[in-house]
Design a protein around this motif. Structure first.
Motif, PDB file in Angstrom:
ATOM      1  N   GLU A 189     -83.978 -79.571 -10.897  1.00 50.84           N
ATOM      2  CA  GLU A 189     -84.300 -79.484  -9.466  1.00 50.84           C
ATOM      3  C   GLU A 189     -86.056 -78.577 -10.245  1.00 50.84           C
ATOM      4  N   HIS A 204     -90.906 -81.243  -4.702  1.00 52.13           N
ATOM      5  CA  HIS A 204     -90.009 -80.529  -4.890  1.00 52.13           C
ATOM      6  C   HIS A 204     -88.599 -81.204  -3.574  1.00 52.13           C
ATOM      7  N   PRO A 206     -85.211 -81.374  -2.910  1.00 50.16           N
ATOM      8  CA  PRO A 206     -83.545 -80.025  -2.968  1.00 50.16           C
ATOM      9  C   PRO A 206     -82.633 -80.886  -3.719  1.00 50.16           C
ATOM     10  N   ALA A 207     -81.778 -79.968  -4.766  1.00 45.29           N
ATOM     11  CA  ALA A 207     -80.415 -80.268  -5.432  1.00 45.29           C
ATOM     12  C   ALA A 207     -79.528 -80.981  -4.727  1.00 45.29           C
ATOM     13  N   HIS A 208     -79.490 -80.120  -3.666  1.00 41.83           N
ATOM     14  CA  HIS A 208     -77.860 -80.159  -2.922  1.00 41.83           C
ATOM     15  C   HIS A 208     -78.309 -82.093  -2.273  1.00 41.83           C
ATOM     16  N   ILE A 211     -76.424 -83.430  -5.007  1.00 42.58           N
ATOM     17  CA  ILE A 211     -74.927 -83.451  -4.201  1.00 42.58           C
ATOM     18  C   ILE A 211     -74.246 -84.104  -3.650  1.00 42.58           C
ATOM     19  N   ILE A 245     -76.275 -81.023 -12.283  1.00 46.78           N
ATOM     20  CA  ILE A 245     -77.442 -80.806 -11.705  1.00 46.78           C
ATOM     21  C   ILE A 245     -77.164 -79.242 -11.839  1.00 46.78           C
ATOM     22  N   ALA A 247     -79.543 -76.447 -10.322  1.00 43.67           N
ATOM     23  CA  ALA A 247     -80.166 -76.406  -9.420  1.00 43.67           C
ATOM     24  C   ALA A 247     -80.325 -74.753  -8.962  1.00 43.67           C
ATOM     25  N   TYR A 249     -82.089 -73.032  -7.467  1.00 43.91           N
ATOM     26  CA  TYR A 249     -82.417 -72.284  -6.374  1.00 43.91           C
ATOM     27  C   TYR A 249     -80.862 -72.239  -5.579  1.00 43.91           C
ATOM     28  N   ALA A 250     -79.423 -72.574  -5.662  1.00 43.36           N
ATOM     29  CA  ALA A 250     -78.907 -72.539  -5.871  1.00 43.36           C
ATOM     30  C   ALA A 250     -78.130 -71.143  -5.446  1.00 43.36           C
ATOM     31  N   PHE A 253     -76.613 -68.895  -9.162  1.00 36.08           N
ATOM     32  CA  PHE A 253     -77.415 -69.947  -9.686  1.00 36.08           C
ATOM     33  C   PHE A 253     -77.699 -68.629 -11.443  1.00 36.08           C
TER      34      PHE A 253
END
Length: 326
Positions: A189, A204, A206-208, A211, A245, A247, A249-250, A253
């Motif tokens: 990300e 940007h 988002p990684a989600h 997923i 992944i 991420a 901002y998860a 993390f």
């Protein structure tokens, strides 16, 4: 001495060690104008690097990743790999590279003791690759990846920074690429830095969302393994390769943080998004200083924060990730 640990019970078996800030690519998300010399560059010498690695190894660090910039611009990179691999306690040597001339260099690095390699490939489309990196070298870089697979590296990984307008529509292409290859592909990300606010807002992804796409295609998460980096890995029964992944901002993390960073100038960065580094170079000038260096490292770990504070608007002081090795 006791292993490196912080106030939150995290230990640090993993060091990301930059050997140069110089990079010969101009990736739009990192160095869009290319690397700009200041005339004051004085990167760690081979002897300083060896003392640093010995100090970390004595504190329980067993995995070293050599980074940059682009590590291969250093003429002594093969020797750095060789001496690092010979340090007692070091069990794994890895390298992150843009893949420039990788096909012709991989064997010498492998013979010197390199075990794992990450290659940055942000597009599988030749025109987009050139747009992102400033170089029409996709074919050459992919040939380097295949050379590493043939040599028998224990891990060959591809790093792909997620960019909404440049590769966000090609996630399925990357997933399909590893289906019949024993590769691990890392979707990373895009991270906010001090100077990339406009680019981050524009690109940007988002990684989600990735997923969600993996889950929809039948991919399943795997448990973390010892010494692993920050990626959450996924597997599919019909794919030879795996997908990871990263991420940042998860939620939680930073709870699994197990790595520290030292810049090519000898600055210890306790966090990728920290507000500056701690100068270790005065303690790298003589073999007799290793004990003092280890004491300093142990003391500095008490300053490490529990997490990054990007959600609160703290993006650190670094203009780009190239300054700390990513």
């Amino acid at each position: 001495m006791p292993p490196l640990a912080d106030r939150f019970g995290r230990t640090f078996p993993y060091l990301r060690l930059s050997v140069t800030d110089v990079c010969n690519f101009r990736c739009s998300y990192c160095l869009p104008n290319g690397w700009q010399p200041t005339g004051t560059e004085r990167f760690l010498t081979g002897a300083e690097i060896l003392r640093l690695v010995r100090a970390f190894a004595g504190l329980g660090t067993w995995k070293i990743r050599l980074t940059g910039g682009e590590p291969s611009v250093r003429r002594d990179l093969t020797e750095i790999i060789r001496t690092t691999a010979a340090v007692p306690g070091i069990r794994r040597i890895a390298l992150t590279t843009n893949g420039y001339r990788l096909a012709e260099r991989a064997e010498s690095w492998f013979d010197a003791g390199l075990q794992a390699i990450n290659v940055s490939i942000d597009s599988l489309d030749r025109a987009r690759f050139r747009l992102i990196t400033g170089h029409d070298r996709l074919v050459e870089v992919l040939a380097g990846v295949e050379a590493c697979r043939r040599l028998g590296f224990s891990a060959v990984k591809i790093n792909t920074v997620l960019l909404r307008g440049l590769n966000g529509d090609a996630v399925d292409d990357f997933i399909d690429f590893v289906a019949d290859r024993d590769l691990s592909l890392r979707f990373i990300e895009l991270m906010r830095t001090r100077d990339n606010a406009d680019y981050f807002a524009d690109q940007h992804l988002p990684a989600h969302r990735v997923i969600d796409r993996l889950t929809a295609r039948g991919w399943h998460p795997l448990p973390r393994v010892e010494g692993a980096g920050p990626a959450q890995e996924f597997m599919h029964p019909d794919s030879r390769g795996r997908i990871g992944i990263i991420a940042p901002y998860a939620k939680d993390f930073c709870a699994s943080c197990n790595r520290l960073r030292v810049s090519a100038r000898g600055l210890l960065h306790l966090c990728l998004f920290g507000s500056g580094g701690h100068d270790l170079r005065p303690l790298l000038q003589d073999d007799t200083q290793i004990g003092a260096l280890q004491t300093t490292l142990t003391n500095l770990l008490t300053l490490k924060r529990d997490r990054h504070y990007q959600a609160e608007g703290d993006f650190g002081t670094l203009p780009s990730l190239a300054a700390t090795g990513g």
